[in-house]
Design a protein around this motif. Structure first.
Motif, PDB file in Angstrom:
ATOM      1  N   GLU A  66       5.049   7.265   3.081  1.00  0.00           N
ATOM      2  CA  GLU A  66       5.106   5.913   3.628  1.00  0.00           C
ATOM      3  C   GLU A  66       3.794   5.164   3.428  1.00  0.00           C
ATOM      4  O   GLU A  66       3.779   4.000   3.029  1.00  0.00           O
ATOM      5  CB  GLU A  66       5.453   5.987   5.115  1.00  0.00           C
ATOM      6  N   GLY A  67       2.653   5.838   3.715  1.00  0.00           N
ATOM      7  CA  GLY A  67       1.365   5.179   3.565  1.00  0.00           C
ATOM      8  C   GLY A  67       1.082   4.807   2.124  1.00  0.00           C
ATOM      9  O   GLY A  67       0.535   3.741   1.839  1.00  0.00           O
ATOM     10  N   GLU A  68       1.456   5.682   1.188  1.00  0.00           N
ATOM     11  CA  GLU A  68       1.220   5.396  -0.223  1.00  0.00           C
ATOM     12  C   GLU A  68       2.120   4.262  -0.706  1.00  0.00           C
ATOM     13  O   GLU A  68       1.709   3.435  -1.526  1.00  0.00           O
ATOM     14  CB  GLU A  68       1.439   6.669  -1.025  1.00  0.00           C
ATOM     15  N   SER A  69       3.317   4.209  -0.199  1.00  0.00           N
ATOM     16  CA  SER A  69       4.219   3.110  -0.561  1.00  0.00           C
ATOM     17  C   SER A  69       3.677   1.788  -0.053  1.00  0.00           C
ATOM     18  O   SER A  69       3.747   0.761  -0.745  1.00  0.00           O
ATOM     19  CB  SER A  69       5.613   3.358   0.032  1.00  0.00           C
ATOM     20  N   MET A  70       3.114   1.795   1.169  1.00  0.00           N
ATOM     21  CA  MET A  70       2.546   0.573   1.721  1.00  0.00           C
ATOM     22  C   MET A  70       1.356   0.110   0.887  1.00  0.00           C
ATOM     23  O   MET A  70       1.208  -1.085   0.607  1.00  0.00           O
ATOM     24  CB  MET A  70       2.111   0.814   3.171  1.00  0.00           C
ATOM     25  N   CYS A  71       0.516   1.051   0.468  1.00  0.00           N
ATOM     26  CA  CYS A  71      -0.629   0.692  -0.363  1.00  0.00           C
ATOM     27  C   CYS A  71      -0.163   0.108  -1.689  1.00  0.00           C
ATOM     28  O   CYS A  71      -0.706  -0.888  -2.169  1.00  0.00           O
ATOM     29  CB  CYS A  71      -1.504   1.918  -0.588  1.00  0.00           C
ATOM     30  N   LEU A  72       0.841   0.736  -2.285  1.00  0.00           N
ATOM     31  CA  LEU A  72       1.371   0.256  -3.560  1.00  0.00           C
ATOM     32  C   LEU A  72       1.892  -1.166  -3.424  1.00  0.00           C
ATOM     33  O   LEU A  72       1.606  -2.038  -4.259  1.00  0.00           O
ATOM     34  CB  LEU A  72       2.465   1.196  -4.040  1.00  0.00           C
ATOM     35  N   SER A 129       0.755  -7.088   8.097  1.00  0.00           N
ATOM     36  CA  SER A 129      -0.265  -7.998   7.579  1.00  0.00           C
ATOM     37  C   SER A 129      -1.221  -7.194   6.710  1.00  0.00           C
ATOM     38  O   SER A 129      -1.393  -5.982   6.895  1.00  0.00           O
ATOM     39  CB  SER A 129      -1.025  -8.690   8.718  1.00  0.00           C
ATOM     40  N   ILE A 130      -1.830  -7.868   5.752  1.00  0.00           N
ATOM     41  CA  ILE A 130      -2.815  -7.230   4.875  1.00  0.00           C
ATOM     42  C   ILE A 130      -4.206  -7.553   5.412  1.00  0.00           C
ATOM     43  O   ILE A 130      -4.584  -8.719   5.519  1.00  0.00           O
ATOM     44  CB  ILE A 130      -2.678  -7.720   3.427  1.00  0.00           C
ATOM     45  N   GLN A 131      -4.933  -6.506   5.742  1.00  0.00           N
ATOM     46  CA  GLN A 131      -6.294  -6.661   6.220  1.00  0.00           C
ATOM     47  C   GLN A 131      -7.270  -6.101   5.193  1.00  0.00           C
ATOM     48  O   GLN A 131      -6.928  -5.221   4.402  1.00  0.00           O
ATOM     49  CB  GLN A 131      -6.484  -5.935   7.557  1.00  0.00           C
ATOM     50  N   GLY A 132      -8.502  -6.606   5.241  1.00  0.00           N
ATOM     51  CA  GLY A 132      -9.519  -6.130   4.325  1.00  0.00           C
ATOM     52  C   GLY A 132     -10.118  -4.808   4.788  1.00  0.00           C
ATOM     53  O   GLY A 132     -10.268  -4.553   5.981  1.00  0.00           O
ATOM     54  N   SER A 164      -4.347  -0.665   4.005  1.00  0.00           N
ATOM     55  CA  SER A 164      -3.317   0.372   3.907  1.00  0.00           C
ATOM     56  C   SER A 164      -3.653   1.413   2.843  1.00  0.00           C
ATOM     57  O   SER A 164      -3.046   2.486   2.809  1.00  0.00           O
ATOM     58  CB  SER A 164      -1.960  -0.261   3.588  1.00  0.00           C
ATOM     59  N   CYS A 165      -4.603   1.116   1.968  1.00  0.00           N
ATOM     60  CA  CYS A 165      -4.955   2.032   0.884  1.00  0.00           C
ATOM     61  C   CYS A 165      -6.071   2.983   1.324  1.00  0.00           C
ATOM     62  O   CYS A 165      -6.986   2.596   2.046  1.00  0.00           O
ATOM     63  CB  CYS A 165      -5.413   1.248  -0.350  1.00  0.00           C
TER      64      CYS A 165
END
Length: 685
Positions: A66-72, A129-132, A164-165
């Motif tokens: 799941e985490g890798e999919s979110m990063c992708l 949301s995408i955070q830095g 997320s990455c």
């Protein structure tokens, strides 16, 4: 300082300064490196038209977690937003660092824009949301350029990715970029430990306890201060409880100027010696920490070490000897005077109790504040690990509170607290020496002189047998043996014992006026200055990188004899000032302006490393190392340290002094005087 944090760095600087690439191929490779655009731009251009398959994270399973999919998904959205010119996506790339200019002059950092990265928060959906995420890319460019010296210290470049990455995923993507550009694999890594996001860690129980405790102390002091100010009309009739907790009352005590005529037992010049020593301590620590910051001219330290002025910083350990001297002097002089009044009675357990009441709570609170509050009051690119000694405190905080950390562990919680351990260990044996001096007088003094000789011989033999060295150019990066010797009680006992014997001399000759002719006075001051100058600058010729190294015998003699020379020189200063032969030195050291800072010196010592580390790690851009900028930094750090020390004096040290006064009884004046002695002994490193 206790931990020689700059040794590995100095060794690296030597190699950097010695590197002299002359191969034409190296020059071309270096030109190719300098042609590299900002890494964020190179990264965005390289991956701007990628698909999900192109972003290969080397998943271990057929279906990404799941985490890798979110990063992708976030990376694909980032690239699409860059192509569309979205502001948040451009900010993420804009906050990256670049290959720093001045690599060959020691510029190994590009901090990018820390706040720009962390403040990115793009709402994608109601639940996401995408955070830095700000991380350091660490690259060893020595192999790329063919300059081995550059492999000693990696280049650290700021990067910014979606939160997320993971660092490992981003390391793979940036690694491909470097491989394509240079055509070879370089030593590159992105460590998760260097990564930060705007979301802070949740408070644990100990953090909550620390904040609540400090808040309660502030509240109590505020309540009694308001009570004192509005309801207590007669300040001479304040209750002991109000005196202990009122900031108004404690401030009056702190800033009171005592005239020597009002108390003939006061040695005014000790205030000046104590204040000059604590200023020296803070200045040395500021310089040493400053040298480890992301300076654009790190290689300048290589030449700075060879300058005479640097010896004042590198030999700041003599400020330790000054405090040991003062401690021994006051314990002997005041305690023996009180023992005369009580016919030799000395309540040692109550002495220790007074000592612990004044020192232990402050030290325990300092451990909590350094560990738990430093991350709350500061942040920055270099603050990813929080307090530098957090792990040491988590593992061995109890050694510090037991005052045996200088022998029990090499990873000391609050590294500068090693002095407290040595001072406490010497204080514990002081009743034995006091009783011996009172009963046997000069015979006991002769035994103490013999003890000083034996301890000096022990130091000399230890250095000779183990081939220890304190010269930077001869030390190895993992030389912990010298570190242990530096903190050993027997290494610093001689100055304390010399001060102790000098206090006994002053006790025997109290009220006596020595008539000295001008030749004797000038000879005494000449010898004093010669001892100071020799202690500070005798190693200057040998400290140069190209100079022949001293033998173990020469170094052992130097470090053994200077442990004796420094306190002996201080004996003359105190004696001359007391006898009226101090001249300008007495006018300076005995100025009443030193008295408030002298009373604050224990707090200044405890808290100064907090301010120094916070300000070092709070930087947002690279700095420039020089004596002038170090002086500017010192006055900034010292000013905030004094303010912080004053605040915590009012809420911790002042109330403890009031509580300590409640323990005093009229039928135990000796304990009271010894307590007064210990309260004037301030610490340093």
């Amino acid at each position: 300082m206790a931990k020689v944090v700059t040794i590995i760095f100095f060794c690296g600087v030597v190699l950097v300064a010695a590197a002299d690439p002359k191969d034409i191929g190296l020059l071309k490779q270096f030109q190719r490196l300098k042609q590299l655009r900002p890494l964020g731009i190179e990264f965005a251009e390289h991956y701007q038209n990628v698909s999900g398959k192109d972003l290969d994270f080397n998943f271990d399973t057929a279906l990404p977690r799941e985490g890798e999919s979110m990063c992708l998904a976030d990376m694909l959205l980032l690239m699409q937003s860059l192509s569309a010119g979205n502001y948040w996506a451009m900010k993420m790339i804009d906050s990256w660092g670049s290959i720093p200019s001045g690599l060959l002059y020691g510029n190994f950092y590009d901090l990018g824009n820390y706040d720009e990265c962390l403040n990115i928060n793009k709402q994608i959906s109601s639940s996401h949301s995408i955070q830095g995420k700000y991380c350091f890319l660490s690259a060893s460019l020595g192999g790329v350029l063919g300059i081995p010296a550059l492999d000693v210290k990696p280049v650290n470049i700021a990067t910014c990715f979606p939160a997320s990455c993971s660092a490992a995923q981003m390391e793979g993507l940036v690694g491909k970029l470097f491989q394509q550009f240079f055509g070879l694999n370089s030593s590159l890594s992105i460590n998760e430990a260097t990564c930060q996001t705007i979301d802070g860690k949740p408070w644990d129980g100990l953090t909550i306890f620390t904040v609540v405790t400090i808040s309660l102390m502030f509240s109590v002091v505020t309540f009694f201060t308001l009570y004192d100010y509005f309801l207590c009309k007669n300040q001479d009739e304040l209750s002991p409880l109000v005196k202990a907790f009122s900031a108004r009352s404690n401030s009056r005590v702190l800033f009171r100027i005592a005239e020597s005529k009002s108390n003939p037992n006061v040695i005014e010049c000790l205030h000046g010696i104590r204040c000059m020593s604590i200023i020296w301590v803070v200045y040395s620590h500021v310089n040493l920490y400053f040298s480890t910051m992301p300076n654009i001219n790190l290689a300048h330290v290589y030449t700075w070490v060879e300058k005479p002025f640097s010896n004042i910083i590198l030999h700041g350990v003599f400020s330790v000897d000054s405090f040991f001297f003062l401690g021994g002097l006051l314990v002997a002089m005041i305690a023996l005077r009180s023992m005369d009044k009580t016919k030799g009675k000395l309540n040692a357990p109550l002495m220790y109790l007074h000592r612990l009441v004044r020192i232990l709570p402050v030290l325990g609170m300092a451990i909590l504040i350094y560990m738990k509050l430093m991350p709350l009051v500061s942040g920055g690119p270099l603050f990813y690990s929080g307090y530098s000694e957090t792990k040491s405190c988590e593992k061995g905080w109890f050694w510090t509170l037991l005052f045996i950390q200088n022998y029990a562990t090499t990873d000391i919680c609050l590294s500068h607290s090693w002095y407290l351990a040595v001072d406490m260990q010497l204080y514990i044996i002081s009743p034995i020496l006091l009783v011996a001096l009172y009963k046997w007088g000069k015979k006991a003094a002769a035994v103490i002189v013999l003890l000083i000789v034996l301890l000096s011989g022990c130091l000399f033999a230890t250095m000779m047998i183990n081939h220890y060295t304190f010269l930077i150019k001869k030390k190895s990066g993992n030389d912990m043996a010298n570190h242990r010797l530096y903190q050993s009680t027997h290494r610093h006992a001689a100055p304390w014992l010399i001060g102790f014997l000098f206090g006994y001399f002053l006790h025997l000759n109290r009220g006596k006026k020595f008539q000295l002719n001008r030749l004797t006075v000038w000879s005494g001051w000449s010898m004093c200055l010669a001892l100071f100058g020799t202690s500070l600058f005798a190693l200057y010729p040998a400290s140069k990188w190209g100079a022949p190294a001293l033998s173990t015998l020469e170094e052992s003699l130097y470090y053994t004899l200077t442990r004796l020379a420094w306190p002996i020189a201080l004996c003359w200063i105190v004696f001359a000032c007391m006898q009226g032969y101090g001249g300008l030195a007495n006018s300076f050291l005995s100025s009443p302006l030193w008295q408030p800072l002298s009373r604050l010196s224990y707090s200044v010592y405890i808290w100064h490393m907090f301010i120094v580390e916070v300000n070092c790690k709070n930087v947002r851009t690279s700095t420039y190392f020089s004596d002038y900028t170090a002086m500017l930094k010192f006055w900034s750090d010292f000013g905030f340290t004094v303010i912080m020390s004053y605040v915590f004096y009012l809420i911790i040290e002042g109330p403890l002094a009031g509580f300590d006064s409640l323990l005093k009884t009229k039928n135990k004046p000796s304990v009271d005087n010894v307590r007064a002695s210990s309260s004037t002994k301030k610490t340093t490193e």
